[in-house]
Design a protein around this motif. Sequence first.
Motif, PDB file in Angstrom:
ATOM      1  N   ASP A 115       0.834  -1.200   0.000  1.00 49.70           N
ATOM      2  CA  ASP A 115       0.000   0.000   0.000  1.00 49.70           C
ATOM      3  C   ASP A 115       0.872   1.254   0.000  1.00 49.70           C
ATOM      4  O   ASP A 115       0.519   2.265  -0.606  1.00 49.70           O
ATOM      5  N   SER A 146       3.992   3.630  17.424  1.00 43.85           N
ATOM      6  CA  SER A 146       2.983   3.412  16.378  1.00 43.85           C
ATOM      7  C   SER A 146       2.834   1.958  15.963  1.00 43.85           C
ATOM      8  O   SER A 146       1.795   1.566  15.426  1.00 43.85           O
ATOM      9  N   VAL A 148       4.507   0.736  13.531  1.00 40.63           N
ATOM     10  CA  VAL A 148       4.921   0.686  12.126  1.00 40.63           C
ATOM     11  C   VAL A 148       6.444   0.542  12.097  1.00 40.63           C
ATOM     12  O   VAL A 148       7.166   1.416  12.577  1.00 40.63           O
ATOM     13  N   TYR A 160       2.993   5.476  -3.009  1.00 36.91           N
ATOM     14  CA  TYR A 160       1.692   5.112  -2.462  1.00 36.91           C
ATOM     15  C   TYR A 160       0.774   4.600  -3.574  1.00 36.91           C
ATOM     16  O   TYR A 160       0.876   5.023  -4.717  1.00 36.91           O
ATOM     17  N   PRO A 179       2.862   7.151   7.116  1.00 38.16           N
ATOM     18  CA  PRO A 179       2.655   5.701   7.237  1.00 38.16           C
ATOM     19  C   PRO A 179       1.715   5.324   8.388  1.00 38.16           C
ATOM     20  O   PRO A 179       0.930   4.385   8.262  1.00 38.16           O
ATOM     21  N   VAL A 180       1.777   6.062   9.489  1.00 42.24           N
ATOM     22  CA  VAL A 180       0.892   5.781  10.622  1.00 42.24           C
ATOM     23  C   VAL A 180      -0.541   6.173  10.279  1.00 42.24           C
ATOM     24  O   VAL A 180      -1.488   5.443  10.595  1.00 42.24           O
ATOM     25  N   LYS A 183      -1.870   3.488   8.094  1.00 40.86           N
ATOM     26  CA  LYS A 183      -2.194   2.295   8.886  1.00 40.86           C
ATOM     27  C   LYS A 183      -3.515   2.474   9.616  1.00 40.86           C
ATOM     28  O   LYS A 183      -4.331   1.547   9.685  1.00 40.86           O
ATOM     29  N   ASN A 184      -3.730   3.669  10.166  1.00 40.16           N
ATOM     30  CA  ASN A 184      -4.981   3.934  10.884  1.00 40.16           C
ATOM     31  C   ASN A 184      -6.201   3.879   9.978  1.00 40.16           C
ATOM     32  O   ASN A 184      -7.321   3.667  10.452  1.00 40.16           O
ATOM     33  N   SER A 188      -2.479  -1.602   5.770  1.00 37.80           N
ATOM     34  CA  SER A 188      -1.516  -2.203   6.696  1.00 37.80           C
ATOM     35  C   SER A 188      -0.252  -2.744   6.040  1.00 37.80           C
ATOM     36  O   SER A 188       0.737  -3.013   6.724  1.00 37.80           O
ATOM     37  N   LYS A 189      -0.263  -2.905   4.701  1.00 36.22           N
ATOM     38  CA  LYS A 189       0.920  -3.464   4.052  1.00 36.22           C
ATOM     39  C   LYS A 189       1.876  -2.317   3.703  1.00 36.22           C
ATOM     40  O   LYS A 189       1.790  -1.699   2.641  1.00 36.22           O
ATOM     41  N   ILE A 190       2.774  -2.045   4.624  1.00 37.91           N
ATOM     42  CA  ILE A 190       3.710  -0.923   4.515  1.00 37.91           C
ATOM     43  C   ILE A 190       5.123  -1.473   4.488  1.00 37.91           C
ATOM     44  O   ILE A 190       5.522  -2.236   5.380  1.00 37.91           O
ATOM     45  N   SER A 226      -5.009   7.809  17.112  1.00 34.17           N
ATOM     46  CA  SER A 226      -5.182   6.489  16.511  1.00 34.17           C
ATOM     47  C   SER A 226      -5.975   5.553  17.413  1.00 34.17           C
ATOM     48  O   SER A 226      -6.644   4.634  16.937  1.00 34.17           O
TER      49      SER A 226
END
Length: 319
Positions: A115, A146, A148, A160, A179-180, A183-184, A188-190, A226
Motif C-alpha cells: 500500500d 505506532s 509501524v 503510495y 505511514p501511521v 495504517k490507521n 496495513s501493508k507498509i 489512533s
Amino acid sequence: MQLSIVIPLLNEAESLDELFTRIRKVCEKENYTYEVVFVDDGSTDSSWEVISKLNQEYPQVKGIRFARNYGKSQALNAAFKCVQGEVVVTMDADLQDFPEEIPGLRKMILEDHFDLVSGWKKKRYDNVLTKNLPSKLFNWAAQSTSGVKLHDFNCGLKAYKKSVVKAIDVYGDMHRYIPVLAKNEGFSKIGEREVPHQARLYGKSKFGANRFVRGFLDLITIWFMSRFGSRPMHFFGFIGTLMFIIGFISSAWMGVNKLVKVWNNIPARLITSDPLFYIALTMMVLGVLLFIAGFLGELIVQLKRGKKEDYTISNYLNL
C-alpha cells in the motif's frame, strides 16, 4: 495515468530544472504516462517562475502555489487531492532524493502489492550531532509508539497507491507520520526500500532542531488519535468515571467514619478540616469535567465532517 510525482518546495529555484530533467529522463526511459505536481509553499525566490516556465514547455508539469508558507503537510495534502496517477511518489526538491529510484518504488507498489513504500536513507550525509542522532532517536520512538516498523519515517521519498493518498488527511506537521495515518485508515501493508542519499547541493535546510520537539509532540497526538480519536469518551469518560468513584468513596468513608465516632461518643474533628476531604472533592469535580470533555469530544467527532482546509492557494497550473 500511471504515475504522479508530488514535490513540495520552499525556495528551491536552483534545483528545480535539474530535478525535473532527471525525472523526465526516468519516466521517458520507462515509458510512463506521468504528471509532476510542484507545490510552492510560499517561496520568496523565483521558484514559481521556474515552475511556470516548465509548465509552458512540458504539459506534464503542474503547479500549486500557496499564498504564504503553510508547511510541508499542507503542501502534500493539497497535491494529494489533485493527483490522478495510479501510483503516487513524493520526493523533496533539494536533490537529496534520487528520481532514479522511482521505478523500484513503483514496482513494489504494483508487483509486490504494498500500500505504501517508504525510502530508507541508511547512509546519510547530514551532520551527525544535529540530524543523524536525533533522527535515530525519533525513528525509534515512532516505531515503538505506532507499531509501524520503518527505519526512516522522515524520508521524503515514498510511493503510495492512489487509494491511500485519497483516504488520508495530512495536517499540522503530520507529514512525518503518513505511514501511521495510512495504517490507521486500514492500509496495513507498509514496506521500505533502501535508497541513496547525498548532501544538499543548493540552498539550505528549511528544518531546524525544533522539528524533533514538534515531532515528538505530534507523535503523542497521533498515538492518542489512533486509539481514541473516533471514541474520546473511552478515554476521558473512563478516567473521569474512575476519578469520580474514588473521590465519592473517599468522601463517603470520611462521612461514615465521622458518624460512627459521634455515635460512640468518640471525639472527631470536622470533615472539612481534613485535607483528604478536599482531595476527594477535587477528584469528584475533575472526574465530572473529564466525563463532560469526553461527551463533547464525541459531539465534535460527529461534526468534524466538512472541516475547512487550513491553507490558502493563490494559483494553479493545469489542475
